[in-house]
Design a protein around this motif. Structure first.
Motif, short mmCIF file in Angstrom:
data_model
loop_
_atom_site.label_atom_id
_atom_site.label_comp_id
_atom_site.label_asym_id
_atom_site.label_seq_id
_atom_site.Cartn_x
_atom_site.Cartn_y
_atom_site.Cartn_z
N ARG A 93 -5.34 9.97 -4.76
CA ARG A 93 -5.08 10.48 -3.42
C ARG A 93 -5.43 11.98 -3.33
O ARG A 93 -6.09 12.43 -2.42
CB ARG A 93 -3.60 10.26 -3.11
N ARG A 96 -11.72 15.11 1.00
CA ARG A 96 -11.68 15.07 2.46
C ARG A 96 -11.56 16.46 3.05
O ARG A 96 -12.20 16.80 4.02
CB ARG A 96 -10.48 14.22 2.92
N SER A 140 0.83 -1.20 0.00
CA SER A 140 0.00 0.00 0.00
C SER A 140 0.87 1.25 0.00
O SER A 140 2.02 1.21 0.41
CB SER A 140 -0.89 0.01 1.23
N ASN A 141 0.29 2.32 -0.46
CA ASN A 141 0.97 3.60 -0.42
C ASN A 141 1.15 4.05 1.02
O ASN A 141 2.10 4.75 1.36
CB ASN A 141 0.17 4.63 -1.22
N ALA A 142 0.21 3.59 1.88
CA ALA A 142 0.25 4.02 3.28
C ALA A 142 1.50 3.55 3.98
O ALA A 142 2.14 4.31 4.70
CB ALA A 142 -1.00 3.50 4.00
#
Lengths: 202, 714
Positions: free
Chosen positions: B136, B143, B89-91
């Protein structure tokens, strides 16, 4: 048909998974840049209902899960389960306290990868040791009640579930997680046979 | 023909797969068991700057010599060795591959490593790289927007809660979206529980309806709506609020309604107080003059449509100033309050009672059928208001005088009706107080010309402008003329003949009543004496005494002297005193009447039936006769009440051994009724109008022809 494991078989499986957990912990520690240890304190073979009851008791009503499906010499759903209220702690464990962003934004993504690492470690080790050929799906994450998380495909009532209890341990924090392996239909005897074959080679 | 026919199925598939791989908008690489690159698509070329030709056939890890493969490598090994797929994951992985867009920014990546087996059963791995930077960024933007919206929402909520008024937001379907703390406390609803509720879930039925209506107006007009309403709070209290509802607009679309209700209970209370102060008399809590005009105007509007009559009474207390002066203002105020209370007793719900001045009240009655009704009400008011008042332990007697005007006869608007009732009231005062008077045309002139009339009256006697006319009284049994009533007339040089009701009160108020009253008695006595000297039938002559005359000092002595000077037998003088005068201070009147009686004169009670006589006093008064008021006689043949009253008066008079005389007899029917009911005497136009002294002499000489009299009464 025997659906239960002998103590010896259980010990052997626990050991296999411990090896896997060691590898997973290694990966996670690297990523987290901190020491993470994972341990498999016990392994139990129970019915589906018992599994739901046990998981609900230890993980709570609402849980996070990461599932991967194995199809091959035996078919199974491998599910990593931990209390929902632990999920952010786990993510924080991995990204470190210094992470500037909003953890909730990446929570699902990170959990999926963490679950993937742990499950891969479990099955990778298992497959390495006992051999076999499997198609394994990519992981998917879900949040919800235990009973629904375990109900991957239709009614599992009366089916046999293998439960691993895994501890996530970081220094002074202890976060519990569980891996449930739902063996599908007549997969249990195949699974036991594979274990027995392996043990026979020792 | 299809493509499979040209290239064969296997070639087609490979060609298609290769082309698809090339153009897929994700990074695609395939490595074999030895991690040697087999496939490197266009996307990977663009992102890495490494051409397909440079990559294919090289070990994957050799392509990016400067990076720590770490997790990527172990995941790849895991896939190739055990067949376990991985997600990076990018996380948790900060750009595993040195991929860029443009030149500067490291691409945010999500990498899937999926193992598969080739046709030889060897495990290969597909590495798929997705650029999540744009995703994102989009998510971040969403967000951030969401957070901003959230902030705005929170600020709005904070703003909403900071409003001290009841505030709410509703959607187009009338469902509540948000309410503030004040709203919750007033309606007893948890703000968390408000979402989705409708008017009918919150308010009592009528309030909910009111909200529905105004909501609809706001939605239909897309405009602000402002109104005052009374609301009921959750603890059952009534509260006045000023409500403002505005449409919530998004562009030119209405998306909901915002509302605020401000508590104006106190303001409303003071408004009501101000309204009350402006419209009501504080002392009696009756409507004041202003309110009277308002209410009466409405009553008249209804009467105009329904073509009915309205009676307007002007009520003034007799001698109120005297009470105020002798007992003090506190007593005066207490009296006014009691009078107001008694007037309320007399009236129905629909009536208007107002206090328009110190001791002046106006009553308006709608739906009046005829004047008899009104007279009955007037008598009731006289009776009720005339009862003694207990003021701080002291019994106070006060009588009212009433003037009555009718819509539409006496005026079409409130001002005219009140003015004319006022004038009629003055007339009632002049007529001796404690009575009522209907307005008549001509009353106007009196009031208007009162001052000049008074001036010209002063010289009237000297200028010989005053004259006495005589109207005969006929014995109903025999048809004989048995008496004459002297009536004063004023021959005004410019105005012509003026009737006494227009100037008696001026005489009384100016004090002229003394000399002129005395002249009347002297003239009447002298005239009677003269007729007798002429050998005409022996009759009595009657003169009217006013209350003022009776109160004059030494009146009895002066009267005795006048009679004596005229040389008339005292028994041939008949003094007529109105019922109201005689009954006023009845005890002291008895003494006076006895003194008069001792002179040998006859005494009559005039206008009997209009005042309130106590039978016990009537018995004790040394009187000789009762004169039935002409108002009863006038309508004898049409009004059964009047007939009954007349018959009763006659019966009472008989019982008390009094002679009873009916005035104002004009028709045969009246005459017959009175005859049938044993009335003693009659007076009226039927037999004779008031005549000059000379004409009366002729009338007396000839008498009433027996034949016509018999024909009339039988």
């Amino acid at each position: 048909m025997s659906i239960s494991l002998t103590e010896f078989e259980k010990d052997a499986l626990t050991e296999i998974f411990n090896i896997g957990m060691g590898r997973a912990a290694n990966s996670l520690s690297q990523m987290a840049n901190d020491e993470i240890t994972l341990a498999v304190p016990s392994l139990a073979v129970v019915t589906y209902e018992e599994a739901v009851s046990i998981l609900t008791k230890t993980a709570g009503e609402k849980v996070c899960s990461v599932t991967q499906r194995l199809i091959g010499d035996f078919n199974a759903d491998a599910i990593l389960i931990f209390p929902e209220n632990n999920s952010l702690s786990i993510v924080r464990l991995m990204v470190g306290d210094a992470y500037p962003g909003d953890l909730t934004e990446m929570e699902e993504e990170a959990l999926t990868e963490i679950g993937n690492i742990i499950l891969n470690a479990c099955f990778g080790t298992l497959i390495n040791i006992i051999g076999g050929d499997f198609d394994i799906s990519l992981p998917s994450a879900r949040t919800g009640a235990c009973v629904h998380i375990l109900e991957i495909e239709g009614n599992k009532s009366g089916e046999i579930v293998m439960l691993l209890y895994i501890d996530f341990i970081l220094k002074n924090r202890t976060i519990y997680g569980h891996v449930a392996i739902l063996l599908e239909g007549d997969s249990m005897p195949n699974f036991i046979r594979k274990i027995q074959e392996f043990l026979a080679t020792l | 023909m299809n493509m499979a026919d040209l290239v064969g199925p296997t070639e087609l598939k490979v060609s298609l797969a290769t082309n698809i791989l090339k153009v897929m908008p994700v990074g695609l690489m395939v490595v074999d068991t030895e991690q040697v690159v087999l496939v490197w698509n266009q996307w990977m070329e663009n992102a890495s700057g490494i051409k397909e030709a440079q990559a294919v056939g090289k070990p994957f890890t050799s392509l990016f010599p400067d990076i720590q493969y770490g997790r990527l490598h172990s995941a790849l090994l895991n896939a190739l060795e055990t067949g376990c797929p991985s997600i990076l994951s990018n996380a948790l992985n900060n750009g595993p591959l040195p991929l860029f867009y443009g030149t500067k920014n490291l691409m945010e990546q999500s990498i899937h490593i999926v193992p598969f087996k080739n046709h030889q059963g060897q495990r290969c791995a597909l590495i798929q790289v997705m650029d999540v930077s744009s995703a994102r960024k989009r998510e971040d933007t969403i967000r951030k927007q969401a957070r901003v919206l959230d902030d705005i929402q929170q600020q709005q909520n904070a703003l909403l809660h900071s409003i001290p008024d009841i505030a709410w937001l509703k959607d187009l379907d009338g469902r509540y979206l948000a309410v503030n703390d004040k709203f919750s406390s007033v309606y007893g609803i948890d703000p968390a529980d408000i979402s989705g509720r409708k008017n009918s879930d919150i308010y009592p039925e009528s309030m909910a309806e009111q909200h529905e209506i105004t909501d609809r107006v706001v939605l239909e007009t897309a405009a602000e709506k402002r109104y005052d309403e009374s609301i009921v709070t959750s603890d059952g209290k009534t509260m006045w609020v000023e409500t403002v509802k505005v449409p919530i607009m998004k562009g030119d679309q209405i998306i909901g309604i915002a509302g605020v209700s401000r508590d104006i209970t106190e303001r409303k209370a003071s408004e009501e107080r101000i309204h009350f102060l402006a419209h009501y008399d504080m002392l009696t809590e009756l409507p004041n003059r202003f309110m009277l005009f308002e209410k009466l105007a409405k009553l008249l509007a209804v009467a105009r449509v329904e073509e009915t009559q309205v009676a307007v009474f002007f009520v003034d207390l007799d001698r109120f100033k005297y009470i105020n002066d002798t007992l003090g203002h506190t007593a005066g105020d207490a009296l006014l309050q009691m009078v107001a209370e008694r007037l309320r007793e007399c009236s129905r719900e629909v009536d208007i009672i107002a206090r328009v001045g110190g001791d002046e009240f106006v009553i308006a009655l709608a739906g009046i059928k005829d004047h008899k009704d009104t007279a009955a009400i007037a008598r009731k008011i006289l009776a009720v208001v005339g009862r003694p008042y207990d003021i701080h332990g002291e019994l106070v007697h006060v009588t009212p005088s009433l003037g009555i005007s009718f819509y539409p006869k006496d005026g079409l608007d409130t001002a005219a009706l009140i003015k004319n009732a006022d004038r009629a009231m003055y007339q009632a005062k002049k007529a001796g107080r404690n009575g009522y008077e209907f307005f008549r045309e001509g009353m106007d002139a009196i009031t208007l010309d009162q001052f000049s009339l008074e001036n010209s009256l002063r010289g009237a006697l000297e200028r010989d402008e005053l004259e006495l006319l005589y109207q005969s009284k006929i014995d109903l049994r025999t048809g004989d003329i048995v008496g004459a009533e002297a009536q004063l007339r004023w021959n005004h040089p410019k105005l012509g003949l003026i009737m006494p009701d227009r100037f008696i009160s001026i005489l009384e108020e100016s004090g002229l009543i003394g000399p002129i009253g005395e002249w009347v008695i002297a003239t009447a006595c002298a005239q009677n004496r003269k007729w007798q000297d002429q050998g005409l039938p022996r009759i009595s002559v009657a003169v009217n005494l006013s209350a003022i005359q009776l109160k004059q000092k030494h009146f009895v002595e002066r009267l005795a002297r006048v009679i004596e000077e005229a040389g008339l037998e005292a028994s041939l003088l008949d003094l007529e005193i109105t019922e109201s005068v005689i009954m006023h201070n009845a005890e002291s009147t008895i003494t006076l009447l006895e003194e008069l009686k001792s002179l040998g004169v006859k005494l009559s009670v005039d206008d009997f039936g209009t005042g309130y006589s106590s039978l016990s006093y009537l018995k004790r008064f040394p009187i000789d006769s009762l004169k039935i008021d002409q108002s009863f006689v006038r309508d004898l043949d049409s009004d059964t009440n009047d007939a009954a009253i007349t018959a009763t008066i006659i019966a009472i008079a008989k019982q008390l051994n009094l002679t009873v005389i009916a005035e104002g007899v004009e028709t045969t029917e009246q005459l017959r009724f009175l005859h049938t009911n044993d009335c003693d005497e009659i007076q009226g136009f039927y037999f004779s109008k008031p005549l000059s002294a000379d004409d009366f002499a002729e009338h007396l000489k000839h008498g009433i022809p027996k034949a016509s009299f018999q024909a009339a009464v039988l």
